[in-house]
Design a protein around this motif. Structure first.
Motif, PDB file in Angstrom:
ATOM      1  N   ARG A 146      -6.085  10.783  -4.750  1.00 19.44           N
ATOM      2  CA  ARG A 146      -6.287  11.043  -3.589  1.00 19.44           C
ATOM      3  C   ARG A 146      -7.282   9.867  -3.063  1.00 19.44           C
ATOM      4  O   ARG A 146      -7.223   8.839  -1.371  1.00 19.44           O
ATOM      5  N   ARG A 147      -8.245   9.132  -3.729  1.00 14.63           N
ATOM      6  CA  ARG A 147      -9.035   7.577  -3.329  1.00 14.63           C
ATOM      7  C   ARG A 147      -8.284   7.265  -3.360  1.00 14.63           C
ATOM      8  O   ARG A 147      -8.337   6.379  -2.750  1.00 14.63           O
ATOM      9  N   GLN A 148      -7.520   6.077  -4.207  1.00 12.35           N
ATOM     10  CA  GLN A 148      -6.331   5.442  -3.580  1.00 12.35           C
ATOM     11  C   GLN A 148      -5.837   5.207  -2.424  1.00 12.35           C
ATOM     12  O   GLN A 148      -5.976   4.369  -2.120  1.00 12.35           O
ATOM     13  N   THR A 149      -5.385   6.609  -1.816  1.00 12.80           N
ATOM     14  CA  THR A 149      -4.778   6.801  -0.179  1.00 12.80           C
ATOM     15  C   THR A 149      -5.560   6.721   0.410  1.00 12.80           C
ATOM     16  O   THR A 149      -5.049   5.826   1.107  1.00 12.80           O
ATOM     17  N   VAL A 150      -6.907   6.840   0.356  1.00 10.58           N
ATOM     18  CA  VAL A 150      -7.662   6.747   1.287  1.00 10.58           C
ATOM     19  C   VAL A 150      -7.920   5.043   1.579  1.00 10.58           C
ATOM     20  O   VAL A 150      -8.229   4.980   2.917  1.00 10.58           O
ATOM     21  N   GLU A 151      -7.473   4.924  -0.004  1.00  6.25           N
ATOM     22  CA  GLU A 151      -8.517   3.826   0.617  1.00  6.25           C
ATOM     23  C   GLU A 151      -6.976   2.105   0.856  1.00  6.25           C
ATOM     24  O   GLU A 151      -7.655   1.370   1.363  1.00  6.25           O
ATOM     25  N   TYR A 152      -5.952   3.036   0.322  1.00  5.38           N
ATOM     26  CA  TYR A 152      -5.511   1.928   1.187  1.00  5.38           C
ATOM     27  C   TYR A 152      -5.437   2.395   2.774  1.00  5.38           C
ATOM     28  O   TYR A 152      -4.409   1.161   3.306  1.00  5.38           O
ATOM     29  N   LEU A 153      -5.020   3.547   2.807  1.00  2.12           N
ATOM     30  CA  LEU A 153      -4.853   3.653   4.285  1.00  2.12           C
ATOM     31  C   LEU A 153      -5.468   2.853   5.101  1.00  2.12           C
ATOM     32  O   LEU A 153      -5.970   2.436   5.775  1.00  2.12           O
ATOM     33  N   ASP A 154      -7.324   2.541   4.632  1.00  3.52           N
ATOM     34  CA  ASP A 154      -8.039   1.624   4.999  1.00  3.52           C
ATOM     35  C   ASP A 154      -7.899   0.404   5.577  1.00  3.52           C
ATOM     36  O   ASP A 154      -7.745   0.102   6.382  1.00  3.52           O
ATOM     37  N   MET A 155      -7.193   0.542   3.936  1.00  3.79           N
ATOM     38  CA  MET A 155      -5.928  -1.766   4.134  1.00  3.79           C
ATOM     39  C   MET A 155      -4.873  -1.458   5.461  1.00  3.79           C
ATOM     40  O   MET A 155      -5.447  -3.023   5.874  1.00  3.79           O
ATOM     41  N   CYS A 171       1.258  -0.289  -0.624  1.00  2.00           N
ATOM     42  CA  CYS A 171       0.052  -0.419  -0.182  1.00  2.00           C
ATOM     43  C   CYS A 171       0.838   1.227  -0.025  1.00  2.00           C
ATOM     44  O   CYS A 171       0.685   2.215  -1.012  1.00  2.00           O
ATOM     45  N   ILE A 172       2.090   1.086   1.479  1.00  2.00           N
ATOM     46  CA  ILE A 172       3.199   2.522   1.247  1.00  2.00           C
ATOM     47  C   ILE A 172       3.082   2.386  -1.057  1.00  2.00           C
ATOM     48  O   ILE A 172       3.255   3.719  -0.421  1.00  2.00           O
ATOM     49  N   TYR A 173       3.754   1.227  -1.238  1.00  2.00           N
ATOM     50  CA  TYR A 173       4.341   1.819  -2.499  1.00  2.00           C
ATOM     51  C   TYR A 173       3.807   2.032  -3.416  1.00  2.00           C
ATOM     52  O   TYR A 173       4.185   3.280  -4.285  1.00  2.00           O
ATOM     53  N   ALA A 174       2.431   1.654  -3.448  1.00  2.00           N
ATOM     54  CA  ALA A 174       1.457   2.494  -4.625  1.00  2.00           C
ATOM     55  C   ALA A 174       1.183   3.619  -4.144  1.00  2.00           C
ATOM     56  O   ALA A 174       0.621   4.412  -4.784  1.00  2.00           O
ATOM     57  N   ILE A 175       0.974   4.134  -2.576  1.00  2.00           N
ATOM     58  CA  ILE A 175       0.680   5.340  -2.440  1.00  2.00           C
ATOM     59  C   ILE A 175       1.761   6.272  -2.755  1.00  2.00           C
ATOM     60  O   ILE A 175       1.757   7.631  -3.079  1.00  2.00           O
ATOM     61  N   ARG A 176       2.937   5.847  -2.582  1.00  2.00           N
ATOM     62  CA  ARG A 176       4.421   6.958  -3.504  1.00  2.00           C
ATOM     63  C   ARG A 176       4.299   7.148  -4.795  1.00  2.00           C
ATOM     64  O   ARG A 176       4.677   7.565  -4.984  1.00  2.00           O
ATOM     65  N   ALA A 177       3.909   6.064  -5.646  1.00  2.00           N
ATOM     66  CA  ALA A 177       3.727   5.838  -6.659  1.00  2.00           C
ATOM     67  C   ALA A 177       2.661   6.703  -7.603  1.00  2.00           C
ATOM     68  O   ALA A 177       3.467   7.465  -8.161  1.00  2.00           O
ATOM     69  N   ASP A 178       1.637   7.107  -6.576  1.00  2.00           N
ATOM     70  CA  ASP A 178       1.017   8.241  -7.259  1.00  2.00           C
ATOM     71  C   ASP A 178       0.118   8.737  -5.714  1.00  2.00           C
ATOM     72  O   ASP A 178      -0.389   8.309  -4.928  1.00  2.00           O
ATOM     73  N   LEU A 179       1.124   9.731  -5.877  1.00  2.00           N
ATOM     74  CA  LEU A 179       0.722  10.515  -4.004  1.00  2.00           C
ATOM     75  C   LEU A 179      -0.392  11.997  -4.442  1.00  2.00           C
ATOM     76  O   LEU A 179      -1.146  11.688  -3.363  1.00  2.00           O
TER      77      LEU A 179
END
Lengths: 306, 500
Positions: free
Chosen positions: B303-312, B292-300
């Motif tokens: 925001r929607r992805q970040t919120v979803e990954y943070l939940d995960m 999740c952290i890699y994915a968030i860094r890759a696409d900072l």
């Protein structure tokens, strides 16, 4: 099983104790003591029955058993050392002893000095021997005696008193009347009374029991009762010792045997001393030869007369 | 025959028997010695008296015999009178016989039949040279004391005096004294034994009190109740026992501490065994979080992805946190204590911990827990440790895709837990050793060898039992039996709580 065996064991133990005690009681009550062999000795001493009999008389100055106690040891000595069978013959009185000697009922006799010294001239009687005293002399004394608690201190105080004496045919039975009283200025009449008894010991008993105030006995008898409460007040002059007298008609060998055996005893010899020491005090210092004239002279010289 | 088995078992009986026998033996020997000594003295005195009487009588007899010998008197009349008078004056006299030196009877009493004496023959009597006293039983029955006195003056013999005195009275005295002494011995011995009996009774009462105290001693009681004070040896025994109680209590405390340390160590070891499964369980959410952290860094800017990954990521962390919480819950050293424990709950708690290990090997776990199972009085933590140990062993024993079955049920007053695995089983030659400390079939570093030993100790400490049955290559079953406790209300509450 154990529950049964334990009471049985206890019952056996109790029974064992009971049986043991019963056996002990039986043993305790078996007090028989006759299992040891009987002590034996010769039935009648040496067998003397085949020896010739020699009878020796004794004046009746003592009771029979006392006479035997005093004179039988002399007979035993003569039986042992001599060749004859010697036996004592008692008499009922001093005169009876003289009569038995004269009549041949005895071959010799122990007479009193007084009666022997006052016999009428009789050439058939021969003095054989007389006992010695502790000083080695053949003489003796009569003594005036009283109870230990008595006030009597001398013959002169006898006036008014009751006096016991032995046989009137003895020196002790005559000393007071002949010499003792007169020496102190008294006479028989001054006394309350005089009574003669058969034996010297009887005189002593009468004094000790208080029946008489004083009495006269042989000094050897007085010595026996010194610790029984008897006190000596006065002593007579010495007279020859009581003689053993033989008779002329008797086989001379008999008198010689007696004389030889008695005179042979020497208190300085241990073997003889052992013999003498087992005898009564009167004879325990041996014997000496005496002459009849000594007795006649003694009583005449002292003014002693019947 | 061996009599040793007959000895009484009681101390009092043995002492009384020993003392009784000894006292009886001593009293008997003492009594006998005294009686024999006394008898000798009595008999000697009687003989002496008889000789004295004979000698006294002989004086008169000798006088009479002298008179007869000298022909002064007729002695027969004298002697007859003497004998009759003497017999009349002495009731104990039985017979008097007077012999002359030749053995002829000179005089005699009329109370006897022939022979008039019992000491010896006539020939023997005539040869006696000194007084002789004998006691014997006459043929007629009565006992007599007979004195034979040779009457003599110097060597002149006058004859023999035989004087018989009854001796039954002597035996009567001996018998009376024996009975008296025996009675005394019995009374003294009985009194002594009675006194001993009473004293021993007092002593044994004290000992019994001590035994009762030992039997009922409560090591958990604080403070330890003291026994009554006494000033004698029993009191000393009481004091020493009380001291020993305190030392035992102290040792027990020390032992319990050591035991708890061992149990805790073993618990930690169990955690180590859980570690691989737990690591996997934690690693999975951590890998997800890392992705999740890699994915968030890759696409900072997404925001929607970040919120979803943070939940995960939060979900993953919550899961990892839950795992760690469970582990800490097991590993935490809690205050030990007995209390009502629902075995089913303990099984389920452990099951949740080992679930990761089961999953890793794809093991099928069948749970067959009896509803309404009675509670047990136990230390919950220790019981869970035992269950954990057995379940991990089962996990280790089965292959991939294996099968484990856990069942609970009640049996009479017992609560039973069975853990069965279809693993490789235990060889018969090892099955008796598996509860031994430090016995292990695992490789070095994979096991302490203490797990089963400690589990057995814990179960036994709770009054239960742990047994194993195994068929190599087929299945192995560990069975725990614990006594059911009477917590009726608690069980109901527990069951109610279980209900959804």
């Amino acid at each position: 099983m154990k529950r049964i065996l334990l009471p049985i064991l206890l019952v056996i133990l109790v029974a064992l104790v009971g049986v043991t005690n019963y056996l002990v009681l039986e043993d305790l009550t078996d007090i028989s003591t006759n299992s040891t062999p009987l002590p034996t000795g010769p039935a009648t001493g040496n067998d003397l029955s085949d020896r010739p009999l020699v009878r020796i008389g004794v004046v009746s100055r003592f009771a029979p058993n006392v006479i035997y106690a005093g004179y039988q040891p002399i007979m035993d000595y003569l039986n042992h050392e001599g060749t004859r069978r010697y036996e004592l013959q008692l008499s009922t009185s001093y005169q009876d002893a003289v009569n038995r000697l004269r009549d041949g009922m005895v071959e010799a006799s122990f007479l009193g000095a007084w009666i022997f010294g006052h016999l009428e001239s009789d050439e058939d009687l021969l003095s054989i021997a007389a006992p010695l005293n502790e000083n080695g002399r053949s003489e003796f004394h009569a003594v005036l005696v009283t109870r230990e608690d008595s006030d009597l201190t001398s013959t002169s105080q006898l006036a008014g008193l009751k006096v016991a004496l032995p046989s009137p045919q003895s020196w002790s039975g005559n000393w007071l009347q002949t010499n003792g009283l007169s020496d102190v200025g008294l006479s028989v009449a001054d006394l309350d009374s005089i009574h003669h008894f058969d034996h010297h010991q009887t005189v002593v008993w009468q004094i000790l029991r208080g029946n008489f105030d004083a009495g006269v006995v042989k000094e050897s008898v007085a010595a026996e009762y010194r610790n029984e409460g008897l006190r000596t007040v006065a002593v007579s002059q010495a007279i020859p010792g009581p003689p053993l007298v033989g008779r002329r008609g008797v086989d001379p060998d008999i008198l010689v045997e007696i004389s030889t055996l008695l005179l042979a005893l020497d208190p300085d010899q241990p073997a003889d001393l052992r013999v003498l020491e087992s005898w009564t005090h009167e004879f325990s210092f041996g014997f000496t030869a005496v002459d009849r004239r000594h007795y006649q002279d003694a009583f005449q010289a002292e003014g002693v007369n019947r | 025959m061996n009599l040793s088995g007959l000895a009484p078992q009681g101390l009092r009986a043995r002492i009384l028997l020993t003392v009784g026998l000894t006292a009886t033996a001593i009293m008997m020997v003492m009594s006998w010695s005294m009686l024999y000594s006394w008898r000798e003295s009595l008999v000697s005195q009687e003989k002496s008296n008889a000789r004295a009487v004979s000698r006294a009588f002989s004086v008169a007899i000798i006088d009479a015999l002298i008179f007869a010998d000298q022909d002064l008197y007729q002695s027969e009349g004298f002697l007859g009178n003497y004998v009759d008078l003497f017999m009349a004056q002495n009731s104990r006299l039985r017979a008097i016989t007077i012999l002359d030196p030749e053995g002829s009877v000179v005089a005699r009493s009329w109370s006897r039949t022939d022979p008039p004496w019992v000491t010896g023959s006539l020939e023997e009597l005539l040869h006696i040279d000194r007084p002789l006293t004998t006691i014997t039983r006459t043929p007629e029955g009565p006992w007599v004391l007979e004195t034979v006195l040779p009457m003599r003056t110097g060597e002149r013999r006058w004859g023999v005096l035989v004087l018989a005195v009854e001796a039954d009275s002597i035996r009567g005295q001996i018998r009376r004294n024996f009975i008296l002494l025996a009675s005394f011995s019995v009374v003294v011995t009985s009194g002594m034994l009675l006194l001993l009996w009473l004293m021993l009774g007092r002593l044994l009462r004290s000992l019994r009190a001590l035994v009762r105290a030992m039997d009922t001693v409560d090591f958990t009681a604080r403070p330890i109740p003291a026994l009554p004070y006494r000033r004698d040896e029993i009191g000393t025994l009481y004091k020493h026992f009380h001291d020993m109680q305190q030392r035992v209590e102290h040792s027990r405390d020390e032992l319990m501490k050591a035991q708890h340390q061992v149990w805790h160590a073993e618990r930690l070891a169990a955690i180590g065994r859980l570690a691989s499964g737990l690591a996997h369980e934690i690693n999975n959410p951590l890998n997800g979080i890392r992705n999740c952290i890699y994915a968030i860094r890759a696409d900072l800017d997404n925001r929607r992805q970040t919120v979803e990954y943070l939940d995960m990521m939060d979900e993953g962390l919550t899961h990892a946190s839950g795992v760690i919480e469970k582990l800490l819950g097991f590993a935490r050293k809690q205050q030990a204590g007995m209390g009502p424990v629902n075995i089913n709950e303990s099984v389920e708690a452990v099951q949740r911990l080992v679930a990761f290990n089961l999953e890793r090997k794809k093991i099928t776990l069948e749970m067959d827990l009896e509803s309404g199972l009675p509670l047990v009085s136990a230390d919950r933590q220790l019981i869970q440790e035992v269950i954990m140990n057995l379940m991990l062993n089962a996990v280790d024993a089965v292959q991939e895709n294996g099968f484990i079955r856990v069942a609970t049920f009640s049996r009479v007053d017992q609560v039973v837990l069975e853990i069965m695995d279809r693993g490789h089983g235990i060889p018969p030659q090892q099955i008796d050793q598996i509860f031994d400390p430090f016995f292990t079939t695992k490789k070095a570093g994979e096991g302490t060898g203490l797990g089963l030993s400690i589990s057995l100790g814990i179960v036994q400490a709770h009054g239960g039992n742990l047994v194993v049955t195994s068929e190599p290559g087929v299945e192995t079953t560990f069975t725990i039996s614990l006594p059911a406790a009477d917590f009726e209300d608690d069980r109901q509450i527990g069951d109610e709580e279980k209900k959804p």
